[in-house]
Design an enzyme around this catalytic site. Structure first.
Site, PDB file in Angstrom:
ATOM      1  N   HIS A  48      88.604  -6.816  73.804  1.00 38.21           N
ATOM      2  CA  HIS A  48      88.686  -6.604  72.352  1.00 38.21           C
ATOM      3  C   HIS A  48      87.330  -6.797  71.668  1.00 38.21           C
ATOM      4  O   HIS A  48      86.870  -5.893  70.944  1.00 38.21           O
ATOM      5  CB  HIS A  48      89.749  -7.534  71.757  1.00 38.21           C
ATOM      6  CG  HIS A  48      89.710  -7.632  70.266  1.00 38.21           C
ATOM      7  ND1 HIS A  48      89.977  -6.566  69.443  1.00 38.21           N
ATOM      8  CD2 HIS A  48      89.426  -8.691  69.450  1.00 38.21           C
ATOM      9  CE1 HIS A  48      89.865  -6.949  68.169  1.00 38.21           C
ATOM     10  NE2 HIS A  48      89.525  -8.229  68.155  1.00 38.21           N
ATOM     11  N   HIS A  72      82.871 -12.897  67.857  1.00 40.66           N
ATOM     12  CA  HIS A  72      83.572 -13.191  66.604  1.00 40.66           C
ATOM     13  C   HIS A  72      84.816 -14.067  66.781  1.00 40.66           C
ATOM     14  O   HIS A  72      85.308 -14.644  65.805  1.00 40.66           O
ATOM     15  CB  HIS A  72      83.930 -11.893  65.861  1.00 40.66           C
ATOM     16  CG  HIS A  72      85.081 -11.125  66.440  1.00 40.66           C
ATOM     17  ND1 HIS A  72      84.926 -10.140  67.388  1.00 40.66           N
ATOM     18  CD2 HIS A  72      86.415 -11.179  66.189  1.00 40.66           C
ATOM     19  CE1 HIS A  72      86.094  -9.620  67.693  1.00 40.66           C
ATOM     20  NE2 HIS A  72      87.026 -10.238  66.980  1.00 40.66           N
ATOM     21  N   GLU A  76      87.007 -19.650  67.064  1.00 41.14           N
ATOM     22  CA  GLU A  76      88.435 -19.814  66.752  1.00 41.14           C
ATOM     23  C   GLU A  76      89.281 -20.018  68.007  1.00 41.14           C
ATOM     24  O   GLU A  76      90.187 -20.867  68.023  1.00 41.14           O
ATOM     25  CB  GLU A  76      88.942 -18.583  65.991  1.00 41.14           C
ATOM     26  CG  GLU A  76      90.423 -18.655  65.659  1.00 41.14           C
ATOM     27  CD  GLU A  76      90.952 -17.332  65.137  1.00 41.14           C
ATOM     28  OE1 GLU A  76      92.096 -17.337  64.647  1.00 41.14           O
ATOM     29  OE2 GLU A  76      90.249 -16.308  65.231  1.00 41.14           O
ATOM     30  N   ASP A  77      89.005 -19.255  69.068  1.00 45.01           N
ATOM     31  CA  ASP A  77      89.933 -19.197  70.201  1.00 45.01           C
ATOM     32  C   ASP A  77      89.450 -19.881  71.481  1.00 45.01           C
ATOM     33  O   ASP A  77      90.159 -19.867  72.480  1.00 45.01           O
ATOM     34  CB  ASP A  77      90.249 -17.723  70.531  1.00 45.01           C
ATOM     35  CG  ASP A  77      91.029 -17.045  69.416  1.00 45.01           C
ATOM     36  OD1 ASP A  77      91.691 -17.755  68.646  1.00 45.01           O
ATOM     37  OD2 ASP A  77      90.962 -15.801  69.311  1.00 45.01           O
TER      38      ASP A  77
END
Length: 721
Positions: A48, A72, A76-77
């Site tokens: 992705h 990006h 967050e992940d």
């Protein structure tokens, strides 16, 4: 998974001086951080970020933006941190990645209060560095392209959020290609039947006429070659959602649209644009009212082009857009052109609009307007993003910039709130016009004011600018607040009684707190002024009672509100108003009121009798298919066609109350069908279903006086005098 060498090679095509080591390190770091993570499709998750980076490289963006795309999601992940990203790739990249992370965590489809605050944060993040939103738009586009792997309810949420926020934002940033694709991908999820019906019509058209795009493209090339004009000519079909939106806006069938195809002439210089325009108009007949010159009056997002529509091959209406290569780059990539590179250097495109100008003015206005509530804020943002500009002049020659569809009332409020509130009339180009007239480019507007005049309730649905809507709502709340509160109490009582609950002060206070309103009186005032509905109140207090299987049986019937005690109302046969349409009542002798749609031509007869006008509204509630509407259908004279049409209407849960053939030809029949529907949305669904039939040429809503045989069977009981 696309290898890093392929990504780097693509970046090198427009930036030979790219920092290969930086991009390669970001690729390897992102791949390592996301190792063991998978998407809903089963693919490795890092596919992705790579696809997002490829999307942005296609816009010729700088190295920092490409690296941000690759990273990006790491903060967050994964176990990565802002500090580590800054250490490895620099503070600029870390700030961009952090900005995208914060946008990803925003809930943009939540309740109004939270959604408004999150949209504010989105705009503020953009104002700091627009590249944050470029990465986020690329992220959203790839997610929408692969949305089929999500759960159905998640698909609906993401598609609605994309349609409401990200697609118009891409358009406002000038990235038209991205807006078109985001809208169409969302349309596929939100209304697949309508999208398929458009695709079927395109297929039928191709089968009937072959592929006309290459033919018309060659026709245009021949005309330009004869005029010795060097230019590139390209043609395409419009996206299904774009066609659908035009059908809804113009209330016309597919076959009546003149711009389902778009052709572009891309010239070497501005002079050749007007030479090409002359050559095209000399060869084909121009369609009146379809010429737009965005060279002399560019759109606020930097868009420049000349548009014309002509009757081309076989009489088909064709829209042609003419612009230079630099103008085309801005039209396609918008704000991305501000950051694009060519041959290793930032490209200075003279037609690019600085994105910070719009963002700064927008955020400054919202910061100053502390009284603006959440709903008005969101409405204003969406209007700012969707608007297509028109330019009008004051009598002194000052230019007033307004969104498409603006009225003299919008014009008055754009000058000053005091002038808008006192507006009683207007002259456009020296002629007196109704206040609901839609202004066009280049018109001169003179506003007439009167002391003691107050904003009218009917203005809310007439104006289109957020500034006018906010000022009118505020004035109406102040003037009619007590009456709205009394009406709101009754509406709250009825709505809650229908679900077996009691309307108490405690319940109303709880609801107002949950909705972020000041107090229960504020909630009741909104109920009474139809800014919120009884079902909204029930859903806040008792969401478990608003499940799909109960929504249709728990809500009260839709009724007309705004009548005086003892009055009764009936719809005008001239316009057949439906729930969902803005209505105006005309008081008659006795206690009767005949109500019309806001744009009914019959209202012009009462322009000088304003004392008889009544501002009426439909309540939002359950309705049965009992409201009359008339559609005109042109269909092939073949066996079984009429039966299929009747079946299609029935499948949409509408009733046919009357049918009359108005013209019979050997090949086609024309007929009027009176149907009974719930509301205006139900009518549109019926019309879409009928028009999707391959033997139906056109379907249009018919307004105006009907013949005696087509008159409604509902009792009248009152006539206008």
């Amino acid at each position: 998974m696309i290898p890093v060498e392929e990504l780097v090679d693509h970046v090198r095509t427009y930036n030979p001086n790219t920092n290969v080591k930086l991009i390669t390190n970001a690729y390897e770091y992102g791949k390592l951080m996301h190792e063991g993570q998978f998407r809903h499709s089963g693919e490795p998750y890092f596919t992705h970020p790579i696809e997002v980076a490829v999307l942005l490289s296609q816009q010729s963006l700088d190295d920092s933006t490409i690296v941000t795309a690759l990273l990006h999601d790491v903060i967050e992940d994964t176990k990565s941190t802002y500090k580590e990203v800054a250490k490895r790739f620099g503070v600029e990249v870390a700030q961009l990645v952090d900005g995208v992370t914060k946008l990803t965590n925003l809930e943009l489809t939540s309740k109004d209060a939270k959604q408004a605050e999150n949209v504010r944060k989105l705009l503020l993040a953009m104002s700091k560095d627009v590249r944050v939103i470029l990465v986020k738009l690329g992220d959203r586009l790839h997610n929408m392209r692969t949305i089929k792997h999500m759960r159905p309810e998640k698909q609906q949420q993401k598609a609605r959020e994309t349609m409401d926020i990200f697609a118009p934002l891409a358009g406002r940033m000038g990235m038209q290609w991205m807006r078109d694709e985001l809208e169409d991908l969302s349309f596929r999820v939100l209304n697949p039947e309508a999208r398929n019906s458009i695709l079927r019509r395109f297929l039928t058209l191709r089968n009937q006429t072959e592929d006309v795009i290459p033919q018309i493209t060659q026709d245009i090339r021949d005309v330009l070659q004869k005029a010795e004009i060097e230019a590139e000519v390209v043609g395409r079909e419009k996206k299904p959602y774009s066609v659908w939106r035009k059908m809804q806006e113009k209330n016309e069938g597919f076959s009546r649209l003149s711009d389902i195809y778009a052709f572009r002439i891309i010239t070497n210089n501005e002079e050749d644009i007007y030479r090409a325009l002359g050559a095209v108009h000399k060869r084909w007949t121009a369609v009146p009212g379809r010429f737009k010159d965005y060279l002399s009056q560019p759109k606020s997002n930097g868009y420049r082009s000349v548009h014309t529509t002509v009757s081309g091959r076989d009489g088909k209406r064709v829209e042609i857009q003419m612009r230079t290569r630099q103008m085309h780059d801005v039209a396609e990539t918008g704000v991305a052109a501000h950051w694009s590179y060519k041959d290793g250097r930032r490209v200075e495109n003279p037609f690019t609009v600085d994105p910070f100008t719009w963002l700064a003015s927008l955020t400054e206005r919202f910061d100053k307007n502390d009284e603006q509530d959440h709903e008005e804020f969101l409405e204003h943002v969406k209007l700012e993003m969707f608007s297509d500009q028109v330019f009008c002049f004051t009598p002194k020659g000052d230019v007033i910039q307004l969104p498409r569809g603006a009225t003299p009332i919008d014009f008055a409020y754009a000058i000053h709130t005091r002038i808008g509130a006192a507006c009683v009339g207007a002259k456009v180009d020296g002629r007196r016009v109704p206040l609901w007239t839609r202004l066009r480019n280049g018109q001169s507007v003179l506003v007439t004011t009167a002391e003691g005049q107050r904003p009218q309730p009917s203005w809310i649905d007439t104006v289109v600018t957020g500034r006018a809507k906010t000022a009118i709502r505020r004035a109406l709340r102040e003037e009619h607040r007590e009456g709205y509160i009394r009406l709101g109490k009754e509406l709250a009582r009825v709505a809650l009684e229908h679900v077996g609950k009691k309307s108490s002060d405690k319940a109303l206070t709880t609801a107002s707190n949950k909705m972020g309103l000041k107090d229960k009186d504020d909630l009741l005032a909104r109920l009474g002024s139809a800014e919120m509905t009884g079902s909204d109140l029930v859903s806040v207090l008792y969401p478990e009672l608003m499940s799909e299987d109960k929504q249709d049986i728990d809500l009260p019937e839709a009724k007309i509100i705004g009548l005086d005690p003892g009055q009764f109302a009936q719809p005008g046969t001239c316009c057949q108003p439906l729930p969902g349409e803005r209505i105006v009542g005309i008081a008659t002798r006795g206690k009767g009121v005949v109500f019309h749609t806001m744009h009914c031509e019959r209202l012009a007869e009462y322009e000088d009798q304003t004392s008889r006008w009544m501002d009426l509204q439909w309540t939002n509630g359950r309705t049965e298919p009992v409201n009359n509407a008339t559609i005109a259908v042109t269909m092939a004279n073949d066996a079984g066609v009429l039966g299929r049409i009747c079946t299609l209407v029935g499948e949409q849960n509408a009733n046919i109350s009357n049918l009359e053939f108005t013209e019979r030809k050997p090949d086609f029949y024309r007929m009027m069908i009176e149907i009974q529907v719930r509301d205006v949305e139900h009518l549109h669904n019926v019309m879409t279903a009928v028009e999707a039939d391959s033997d139906v040429a056109t379907v249009k809503r018919k307004r105006g006086r009907r013949s005696d045989s087509m008159k409604s069977q509902n009792p009248v009981g009152v006539t206008e005098q």
